[in-house]
Design an enzyme around this catalytic site. Structure first.
Site, PDB file in Angstrom:
ATOM      1  N   GLU B  87       0.102  -1.038   0.029  1.00 48.86           N
ATOM      2  CA  GLU B  87      -0.159   0.077   0.299  1.00 48.86           C
ATOM      3  C   GLU B  87       0.986   1.190  -0.159  1.00 48.86           C
ATOM      4  O   GLU B  87       0.399   2.026  -0.872  1.00 48.86           O
ATOM      5  CB  GLU B  87      -0.685   0.409   1.303  1.00 48.86           C
ATOM      6  CG  GLU B  87      -2.225  -0.579   0.963  1.00 48.86           C
ATOM      7  CD  GLU B  87      -1.467  -2.578   0.942  1.00 48.86           C
ATOM      8  OE1 GLU B  87      -0.757  -2.976   1.574  1.00 48.86           O
ATOM      9  OE2 GLU B  87      -2.653  -2.988   1.126  1.00 48.86           O
ATOM     10  N   HIS B 156     -11.495  -4.920   8.773  1.00 42.48           N
ATOM     11  CA  HIS B 156     -11.782  -4.791   7.621  1.00 42.48           C
ATOM     12  C   HIS B 156     -13.323  -4.009   6.825  1.00 42.48           C
ATOM     13  O   HIS B 156     -13.659  -3.632   6.007  1.00 42.48           O
ATOM     14  CB  HIS B 156     -12.380  -5.746   6.403  1.00 42.48           C
ATOM     15  CG  HIS B 156     -11.608  -7.012   6.339  1.00 42.48           C
ATOM     16  ND1 HIS B 156     -10.268  -7.595   7.006  1.00 42.48           N
ATOM     17  CD2 HIS B 156     -11.113  -6.772   4.839  1.00 42.48           C
ATOM     18  CE1 HIS B 156      -9.580  -8.042   6.525  1.00 42.48           C
ATOM     19  NE2 HIS B 156     -10.088  -8.463   4.511  1.00 42.48           N
TER      20      HIS B 156
HETATM   21  C1  LIG Z   1      -2.390  -4.696   4.039  1.00 38.88           C
HETATM   22  C2  LIG Z   1      -3.946  -5.389   2.988  1.00 38.88           C
HETATM   23  N1  LIG Z   1      -3.873  -5.510   1.923  1.00 38.88           N
HETATM   24  C3  LIG Z   1      -4.566  -5.964   1.396  1.00 38.88           C
HETATM   25  C4  LIG Z   1      -5.814  -7.077   1.421  1.00 38.88           C
HETATM   26  C5  LIG Z   1      -6.821  -8.011   0.669  1.00 38.88           C
HETATM   27  N2  LIG Z   1      -6.151  -9.098   1.155  1.00 38.88           N
HETATM   28  C6  LIG Z   1      -6.411 -10.267   1.804  1.00 38.88           C
HETATM   29  S1  LIG Z   1      -6.108 -11.548   1.350  1.00 38.88           S
HETATM   30  C7  LIG Z   1      -5.158 -10.967  -0.209  1.00 38.88           C
HETATM   31  C8  LIG Z   1      -3.663 -11.764  -1.189  1.00 38.88           C
HETATM   32  C9  LIG Z   1      -2.973 -12.421   0.087  1.00 38.88           C
HETATM   33  O1  LIG Z   1      -2.202 -13.183  -0.339  1.00 38.88           O
HETATM   34  P1  LIG Z   1      -0.871 -13.942   0.369  1.00 38.88           P
HETATM   35  O2  LIG Z   1      -0.065 -13.350   1.022  1.00 38.88           O
HETATM   36  O3  LIG Z   1       0.033 -14.702  -1.076  1.00 38.88           O
HETATM   37  O4  LIG Z   1      -2.552 -15.073   0.985  1.00 38.88           O
HETATM   38  P2  LIG Z   1      -2.831 -16.859   0.190  1.00 38.88           P
HETATM   39  O5  LIG Z   1      -4.493 -15.368   0.423  1.00 38.88           O
HETATM   40  O6  LIG Z   1      -2.027 -16.515  -1.185  1.00 38.88           O
HETATM   41  O7  LIG Z   1      -2.746 -17.449   1.176  1.00 38.88           O
HETATM   42  C10 LIG Z   1      -5.465  -9.769  -0.823  1.00 38.88           C
HETATM   43  C11 LIG Z   1      -4.794  -9.108  -1.132  1.00 38.88           C
HETATM   44  C12 LIG Z   1      -5.194  -6.979   3.124  1.00 38.88           C
HETATM   45  N3  LIG Z   1      -6.089  -7.882   4.021  1.00 38.88           N
HETATM   46  N4  LIG Z   1      -4.452  -6.845   3.636  1.00 38.88           N
END
Ligand SMILES: Cc1ncc(C[n+]2csc(CCOP(=O)(O)OP(=O)(O)O)c2C)c(N)n1
Ligand SMILES: Cc1ncc(C[n+]2csc(CCOP(=O)(O)OP(=O)(O)O)c2C)c(N)n1
Ligand SMILES: [Mg+2]
Ligand SMILES: [Mg+2]
Lengths: 326, 354, 354, 326
Positions: B87, B156
């Protein structure tokens, strides 16, 4: 099921427990009995199963919003996890957290964190406390590969390395962060190489093979307990389902999904054990039966749970006293 | 998440058409807030090569609320650009891109996550023009969702738009109607300053009439969405449909409420509010965020300063409970103002409570 | 920077002894605000092995404002721990350390930089107890400086404490006297919740009487620093000495002002303020931060809600100009409330303006 | 002094200009004619001199709060820099920025940034714009080694690498971040190794040797213009003075300071050129004379500058129109 299973059988049984539990969660979500976001771990069970099998009760665990499996295998009762998703007082977070925020202080299970990357510095601090208070504990911190792009990952690894904090960084590299592929989120796709740049021992492991996961985690945990400082393991895995129940999964090639499903950690482990004669067909069937029973009991239990009255909305905003761990 | 799959917020009723008594005469079309916003972004991309969309999953995934869905195929991945989870990084990059001559539309998934980029927004975007003695303006538009209502719990669901409204150097708007979702963006992109747009997640599926020929609308004025003479009810974003629904119910109790959609959180259009208050003599602000230090306090303080002598009662504030938003449905509902709460507070305020 | 080298803020006069009419009878000693805070930290480190100090340059450098100077030699680098430049990282680590049983005192150099750690403070420290259904409290103390006055310009001079006061799950205090600097910390460390302490950089060299036997003081109550009956003047942190100086001048104009030091920004002790207001009938809040959405708005709104019928005039707010703090001395002075401004506003409010 | 100096002579002259200018700033600070924070670059001049000599007018430059030298060598008139520190309207930031916030839009000098690490993502964005608008420009971003611990460094390098942004990351490794030594701020002290983990070409250079700085920067800039994407250079240098005028400098060993002063970039360069017969004693003396003259003119000019009236305090909070670059 703390019965007379061998370690390998137990690993298989654990993966099955998580699989069955989550398949049921998906159904319940469809029936609107679980709301909010629901992120399934299906396909990645070998990682949590293998890692958890190497930890003791004094160790600490932190996970993401995709943590049902981690909570279950850490020993959080299935009923209290399900109750949490039902929003009941009997839930492991009193119904205030939901699927993304499972907690269990007694088992040192610190969530259930939904700010991607946000729990990594917290893990370093927990380990710092164990170190300072001479507790021979390891903090296992699970996170996805997408989290590695966040500044908090960077700051946490540097701090952990500078402080020799006893942290096991468990990267669950499932190749996608929501709809963003590894290639478009990391300039260096070998995540172990990236982690090694903090002078932290790091390596990659097949996250679809629970025995490999366990073997490498054992090595890492032993080294950390011996004072080696933090270690990073990239578990290469894949989520069989969409990111969350809201995700139409338009960004992945069906063939890619098919290829990975052929490496289903449960099938891989079962085949291996069967060939080695380490488990019988009937024992495996038994595992599924028990898992279903556990899950149904959990659902029944959850349904019994009361709903928090609106009158207690403002509870747990400020603490009156200390909790057991602090 | 793709909102086509979300549970509608049962309290937000589609009242957009009430904003358009002249709807019939024009060729307005009924659109969802989401589609209206997408139309605005599409138009911007099509009309100005300098415009780019930057954010997490804005491309293939279509944006976490499906607002930018399909735009990457239409305009290419270079202009609708997925960023890694960073971000602070991509907001800072957006600031630099603006300084370099592009016109970035930056999407932050939710206001909770925007805290990770707050340093860039407050310490750089909002200060650069001043620190440089007027040399460097930062023409970026930052879009983010705000608000609760979907059981997403404490990381959220918050409503922190009031914080942004505190910062000199920023302009902050909160479209509550499909029409504003459609027509505030072009104005924001033309503005030489950083403009932050708050989209309440509960509004994306709301349908409202949009005049395709309306053209850019101002970012400074509050608008009376419903006329009344006994009470001035101020709301913005997700609270506007609730305020309108409450006003409808209050009318059946013979309480005539004037509902004002704030639209702009910075600057605050106190004149429009004060004008209403001087004939109603009573005002109430309803906000979803936490009461203490919320934007409602500023509105109440300014209205009191402007209209002290014509006030029949102190300005009432109905706000979110001071608690991190809980997951459990009944607790979440209790944590944010509902139509019934607005009705009750309003009746007490006008002394009509039974 | 080491404050021994700083230019004193000519408007902050040492009036601490006025808080202690009984000074002579006790064995109180005159101390700077900085030394009082250091004594408090030293006592905490000496008295409880679980206490650690965490922050950028808290060790060898002695802390950017020399508050922790020498403590690392006294207690070792493991307990007075330098961190790399990673605000989010070490605040998050502090949260984890607290969950693990330590009692971290985290120093963030200035509130502007704290924006980099705001995610950890708001989304984790303040929510963890609630999200976990009451299982996990976070006993951390976060100290940071706030405020302008040393020509450090727009990235080092802001006053954002009002934002922290908006967040449920946090306690926020702003010691204005050496005595509070000395005795608020032990209370904060005993508190099971996250406590944020704002230290105005302009106060570090201020000297005041400190009672070494006083013991921990409350974190909830506002205190009348000077009695008066025509006007209630509310201030905190760096504005308290200015308010007291202004009250002194106003007395020579026959305006009797009651000066209240807020002390606690969250929770707000409205009772003490309202009690004063009910006999003065007029109130004014002076704050260094930006007016729009500042804490002054909340205080004005709450006081109006509580005392509407006994108000002779709307609550006045004197606040910082809505501008990123400029470097030039005369502009910086003009950007924040000065004693003369307080006197003027107060006189207008009581109708004593010539 | 755009006179007939050779490239090498010019580098020497530039370092001398910065040295003289800053020695004077220190005096003026002592006289309270400059206030706020004042961070001197003395000892590190070779880095800015060498790098700037490789940039053209269309390139962009971002620096930290320790940027007098960068601004001066980017072509910002000494008088307007001094006027800025005096808080005058004639200052390059209208007196609103001071020593830490020097700006010059026409010369694409984007500060003057005092949030450590905060300008790195901004640099990536500027480069992205140049790339998108087909401008053959390089963005040079200067920052200290301490900034590399910040999450914003991590996020910026990853973004730059993913986008092939034409950024030259210039790390001024002076071994300290205020009172914190490199060893206590970075778990990996080879900063080029750290940067390389983002798949960004990275190397270390002797930052006390202006010719080495220029040579390696030329190579990097050529590669970046050719489309190589971002490049990182660690310039190993040292600040001879304390962090700021408020810093009693208690954390550095006097011997360490002495050793480094023996490698004064001006002496090193002068000795080298003299031995090579590339400059005469009298030409060097001339350089010092001119530099003093330039600085004194700057002071005189700054003194002439008017003070902004308080009535214009609220200017430059919101822009009415666009600036030249945006
Ligand atoms: C700081 C932040 N930015 C964006 C999000 C929205 N978000 C939730 S899960 C996710 C993807 C995360 O991917 P990864 O770290 O690879 O974990 P996975 O879901 O694949 O297990 C995003 C962008 C969030 N929860 N927190
Ligand atoms: C985000 C942030 N944290 C802390 C500070 C205070 N600070 C200013 S300079 C500095 C040290 C930076 O060291 P380095 O990056 O090595 O640059 P150098 O000063 O050595 O040139 C610190 C901690 C700041 N300005 N910004
Ligand atoms: Mg992933
Ligand atoms: Mg340095």
């Amino acid at each position: 099921m703390s019965d007379n299973l061998t370690v390998e059988q137990r690993l298989l049984a654990d993966m099955i427990r998580v699989r069955v539990f989550e398949e049921r969660c998906a159904e319940l979500y469809g029936e609107s009995r679980i709301r909010g976001f629901l992120h399934l771990y299906i396909g990645e069970e070998a990682v949590a199963a293998g890692v958890m099998s190497c930890l003791g009760p004094d160790d600490a665990v932190l996970a993401t919003y995709r943590e049902h499996g981690h909570a279950l295998l850490r020993g959080v009762p299935a009923g209290s996890i399900m109750a949490e998703m039902f929003g009941r007082v009997t839930g492991c977070s009193g119904g205030r957290g939901g699927s993304m925020h499972l907690f269990d202080a007694e088992r040192r299970f610190y969530g259930g964190n939904a700010i991607v990357g946000g729990h990594l510095p917290v893990a370093v601090g927990l380990a710092l406390a164990d170190q300072a208070l001479d507790r021979d504990a390891v903090t296992a911190c699970f996170f996805g590969e997408g989290a590695m792009a966040e500044g908090e990952f960077h700051e946490a690894l540097n701090l952990a390395a500078l402080w020799d904090a006893p942290v096991l960084f468990c990267c669950e590299n499932n190749l996608y962060a929501m709809g963003t592929s590894l290639e478009s989120s990391q300039s260096q796709v070998n995540l172990a190489v990236k982690a090694a740049s903090y002078s932290v021992p790091a390596w990659q492991v097949d996250g679809m093979n629970v025995l490999d996961v366990r073997r490498s985690t054992e090595r890492a945990v032993t080294a950390i307990r011996a004072g080696a400082g933090p270690i990073f393991i990239e578990f290469q895995t894949y989520r069989f389902r969409a990111h969350s129940m809201f995700d139409p999964d338009l960004y992945r090639d069906p063939d890619e999904i098919k290829t990975w499903k052929a490496r289903d950690p449960i099938l891989v482990c079962e085949r291996h054990l069967r060939e080695a004669g380490a488990v019988s067909e009937q024992e495996v069937a038994e595992m599924w039966t028990r898992a279903r029973a556990e899950t149904e009991e959990a659902v029944a239990e959850a349904e019994q749970g009361a709903l928090e009255p609106e009158s207690s909305l403002l509870e747990h905003v400020l603490a009156e006293k200390e909790t057991m761990w602090s | 998440m793709v909102m086509t799959a979300t549970t509608p917020d049962h309290d937000t009723i589609d009242r957009q058409h009430e904003d358009h008594t002249d709807g019939a005469d024009t060729d307005e079309t009924l659109k969802t807030y989401r589609d209206a916003m997408r139309d605005a972004i599409r138009e911007a991309l099509a009309g100005d090569d300098r415009v780019i969309v930057l954010g997490e999953d804005v491309a293939d995934y279509g944006g976490t609320y499906a607002v930018t869905k399909g735009l990457h195929t239409e305009f290419g991945r270079h202009r609708v650009r997925n960023t890694p989870l960073s971000e602070s990084g991509f907001v800072g990059a957006g600031i630099g891109a603006a300084l370099g001559g592009l016109r970035p539309i930056i999407e932050i998934m939710t206001v909770n996550f925007s805290l990770l980029a707050l340093d860039q927004i407050v310490n750089t975007a909002a200060t650069l023009l001043h620190m440089s003695g007027g040399q460097l303006n930062v023409p970026i538009v930052i879009r983010m969702t705000t608000g609760a209502g979907r059981q997403l719990a404490a990381q959220h669901s918050h409503s922190l738009e009031g914080w942004y409204a505190h910062v000199p150097g920023l302009k902050v708007v909160a479209p509550a109607t499909a029409e504003d979702a459609r027509w505030m963006l072009p104005t924001a992109l033309d503005d030489p300053n950083p403009v932050v747009i708050f989209e309440h997640a509960g509004l994306y599926n709301e349908r409202g009439l949009v005049d395709p020929k309306r053209g850019p609308v101002d970012l400074e004025r509050a608008v009376v969405r419903r006329a009344g003479d006994e009470l001035t009810l101020v709301a913005w974003a997700g609270m506007v449909p609730k305020a309108l629904a409450a006003a409808e119910q209050l009318a059946t109790h013979d309480v005539s409420v004037e509902v004002i959609d704030l639209r702009s959180l910075r600057p605050l259009d106190i004149e429009t509010l004060a004008t209403s208050l001087t004939h109603t003599h009573r005002a109430m602000v309803v906000e979803e965020g936490w009461r203490t230090g919320g934007l409602g306090a500023e509105i109440a303080a300014q209205l009191t300063e402007h209209c002290f002598w014509s006030l029949d009662a102190p300005i009432a504030r109905l706000a979110g409970a001071e608690v991190p938003i809980p997951y459990a449905k009944q607790l979440e509902r209790a944590a944010i103002p509902q139509i019934g709460d607005i009705v009750e507070t309003a009746r007490t305020l006008v002394g009509a409570a039974s």
